[in-house]
Scaffold this motif. Structure first.
Motif, PDB file in Angstrom:
ATOM      1  N   PRO A 159       0.802  -1.231   0.000  1.00  0.00           N
ATOM      2  CA  PRO A 159       0.000   0.000   0.000  1.00  0.00           C
ATOM      3  C   PRO A 159       0.836   1.283   0.000  1.00  0.00           C
ATOM      4  N   CYS A 191       5.550  -3.483   4.372  1.00  0.00           N
ATOM      5  CA  CYS A 191       6.808  -4.198   4.603  1.00  0.00           C
ATOM      6  C   CYS A 191       7.833  -3.250   5.225  1.00  0.00           C
ATOM      7  N   SER A 212       5.264  -5.435   8.718  1.00  0.00           N
ATOM      8  CA  SER A 212       5.725  -6.810   8.508  1.00  0.00           C
ATOM      9  C   SER A 212       7.190  -6.876   8.911  1.00  0.00           C
TER      10      SER A 212
HETATM   11  N1  SAH Z   1       2.949  -5.449   1.388  1.00  0.00           N
HETATM   12  C1  SAH Z   1       2.303  -5.346   2.650  1.00  0.00           C
HETATM   13  C2  SAH Z   1       0.891  -5.885   2.681  1.00  0.00           C
HETATM   14  C3  SAH Z   1       0.613  -7.177   1.957  1.00  0.00           C
HETATM   15  S1  SAH Z   1       1.270  -8.642   2.659  1.00  0.00           S
HETATM   16  C4  SAH Z   1       3.161  -5.958   3.730  1.00  0.00           C
HETATM   17  O1  SAH Z   1       4.236  -6.466   3.425  1.00  0.00           O
HETATM   18  O2  SAH Z   1       2.796  -5.884   4.895  1.00  0.00           O
HETATM   19  C5  SAH Z   1       0.289  -8.894   4.098  1.00  0.00           C
HETATM   20  C6  SAH Z   1       0.950  -9.731   5.160  1.00  0.00           C
HETATM   21  O3  SAH Z   1       1.013 -11.117   4.770  1.00  0.00           O
HETATM   22  C7  SAH Z   1       2.387  -9.321   5.441  1.00  0.00           C
HETATM   23  O4  SAH Z   1       2.648  -9.327   6.813  1.00  0.00           O
HETATM   24  C8  SAH Z   1       3.160 -10.406   4.739  1.00  0.00           C
HETATM   25  O5  SAH Z   1       4.463 -10.474   5.195  1.00  0.00           O
HETATM   26  C9  SAH Z   1       2.299 -11.613   5.038  1.00  0.00           C
HETATM   27  N2  SAH Z   1       2.577 -12.795   4.235  1.00  0.00           N
HETATM   28  C10 SAH Z   1       2.977 -12.867   2.951  1.00  0.00           C
HETATM   29  N3  SAH Z   1       3.146 -14.138   2.560  1.00  0.00           N
HETATM   30  C11 SAH Z   1       2.839 -14.902   3.628  1.00  0.00           C
HETATM   31  C12 SAH Z   1       2.814 -16.312   3.869  1.00  0.00           C
HETATM   32  N4  SAH Z   1       3.148 -17.188   2.914  1.00  0.00           N
HETATM   33  N5  SAH Z   1       2.449 -16.738   5.094  1.00  0.00           N
HETATM   34  C13 SAH Z   1       2.085 -15.849   6.057  1.00  0.00           C
HETATM   35  N6  SAH Z   1       2.088 -14.529   5.904  1.00  0.00           N
HETATM   36  C14 SAH Z   1       2.470 -14.048   4.700  1.00  0.00           C
END
Ligand code: SAH
Length: 346
Positions: A159, A191, A212
């Motif tokens: 976002p 992130c 994250s």
């Molecule tokens: N780009 C943003 C929002 C989208 S990802 C971000 O990085 O926060 C949303 C969340 O899902 C993030 O915390 C990301 O790290 C997590 N995520 C992505 N792949 C995942 C997976 N395979 N298992 C668990 N969480 C995951």
């Protein structure tokens, strides 16, 4: 021609004024759209000449439902939505006792490159506009026949890499003349794009910021998150402190546990030291397996143990409940599968 959904209420009021019409017409038009009328003819209280003018300048476009999956226990509904240009994204609705939460995508794909995430595998195709993100919420509401009360911006995309549209979306859904979803019911997950976190802090919103983090130190973080080579955890936490000082809001740190990578007791201690004294909350996530990648989720016992160490050290911690795993509800997996099977460009 412009998609009318790309205009905020304020934008449409301005347009009405510039076109010699009363500003209140803007709310009337948007009310129809929020009620599910996606053509101008249906707008009974709008005079014909205004409808004609609108039609000359705008179209109304919401995404169409390509596929819809409902989990066995009915608590989770996952949508594959298609936009006018054929791009596909996914949104998930989770039904809780306290209301319906939607997880929206903000981009088609993602460029951040986190190794455990399915959304980023084909890179980013493009960002979604304000109206396209809003369209996810409107269509999901229409499909489930219930109101959405919470929004998490945790679907595909980053976002803060689509800053203006994400912010405009938050303001629109929050507007009391729109969906009227309280800021405290909206979470933006990033992130960790440090300058954008600081910019967001200036907006002084009451939304929840989720970071994250996924690692207790830069070395481990760099193994899975390319952004960690751009900004250190120290810089990230400094931006978080700034965000807290401006908004007084508690930050959520997301921490997905990967077997043998970031789930050891020493990591829990290290994480506790890092976050001690910060107005925050840690959300531990059992990592979801994705087809393309080799990693394992930590065992339930290890996650519980990790959580207990954080709690013992005074860090507020919860373990995320897994929902909809029978319908591939996690993070870009459905779109990957759909796009692969339909041999579309990613
Ligand atoms: N780009 C943003 C929002 C989208 S990802 C971000 O990085 O926060 C949303 C969340 O899902 C993030 O915390 C990301 O790290 C997590 N995520 C992505 N792949 C995942 C997976 N395979 N298992 C668990 N969480 C995951």
């Amino acid at each position: 021609m412009i998609n009318l959904l790309d205009l905020s209420l304020e934008d449409l009021k301005k347009w009405m004024k510039e076109n010699g019409e009363k500003e209140f017409r803007a709310k009337q038009v948007l009310d129809w759209i929020y009620k599910g009328a996606y053509n101008f003819e249906a707008m009974k209280n709008i005079p014909k000449d205004i409808k004609n003018k609108l039609q000359e300048n705008f179209y109304i476009s919401v995404p169409s439902v390509v596929e819809k999956y409902v989990s066995k226990d009915k608590s989770t509904v996952k949508f594959l939505f298609e936009y006018r240009d054929g791009n596909i994204i996914e949104s998930v609705v989770m039904k809780y006792k306290h209301g319906n939460t939607i997880c929206v995508s903000t981009q088609v794909g993602c460029k951040m490159g986190c190794t455990f995430c399915a959304s980023t595998i084909g890179g980013v195709v493009r960002s979604l506009s304000h109206g396209e993100i809003l369209g996810e919420v409107l269509m999901a509401q229409k499909e489930i026949g219930e109101k959405i009360s919470n929004i998490v911006m945790m679907g595909s995309g980053e976002p803060l890499d689509n800053y203006d549209n994400s912010l405009k979306f938050i303001k629109s859904v929050n507007n009391e003349n729109g969906l009227n979803i309280g800021q405290r019911h909206i979470t933006l997950s990033t992130c960790g794009i440090v300058p954008k976190i600081k910019e967001l802090a200036e907006e002084n919103l009451q939304i929840t910021l989720a970071i994250s983090l996924h690692a207790p130190n830069d070395n481990i973080r760099r193994k899975t998150m390319p952004i960690a080579s751009v900004y250190s955890i120290e810089e990230l936490l400094e931006a978080c402190k700034y965000y807290i000082s401006k908004t007084n809001r508690r930050i959520t740190f997301e921490y997905a546990l990967v077997d043998n990578l970031n789930d050891k007791e020493v990591h829990a201690e290290e994480l506790s030291n890092l976050l001690k004294g910060l107005l925050c909350h840690v959300n531990l996530i059992p990592i979801n397996k994705i087809d393309e990648k080799e990693f394992k989720s930590s065992s339930t016992n290890k996650i519980k143990n990790f959580s207990n160490i954080l709690l013992k050290n005074g860090i507020q911690t919860t373990i995320r409940r897994e929902m909809g795993s029978d319908i591939n509800a996690a993070c870009g997996q459905l779109r990957r599968r759909y796009v692969k099977n339909n041999i579309k460009e990613v």
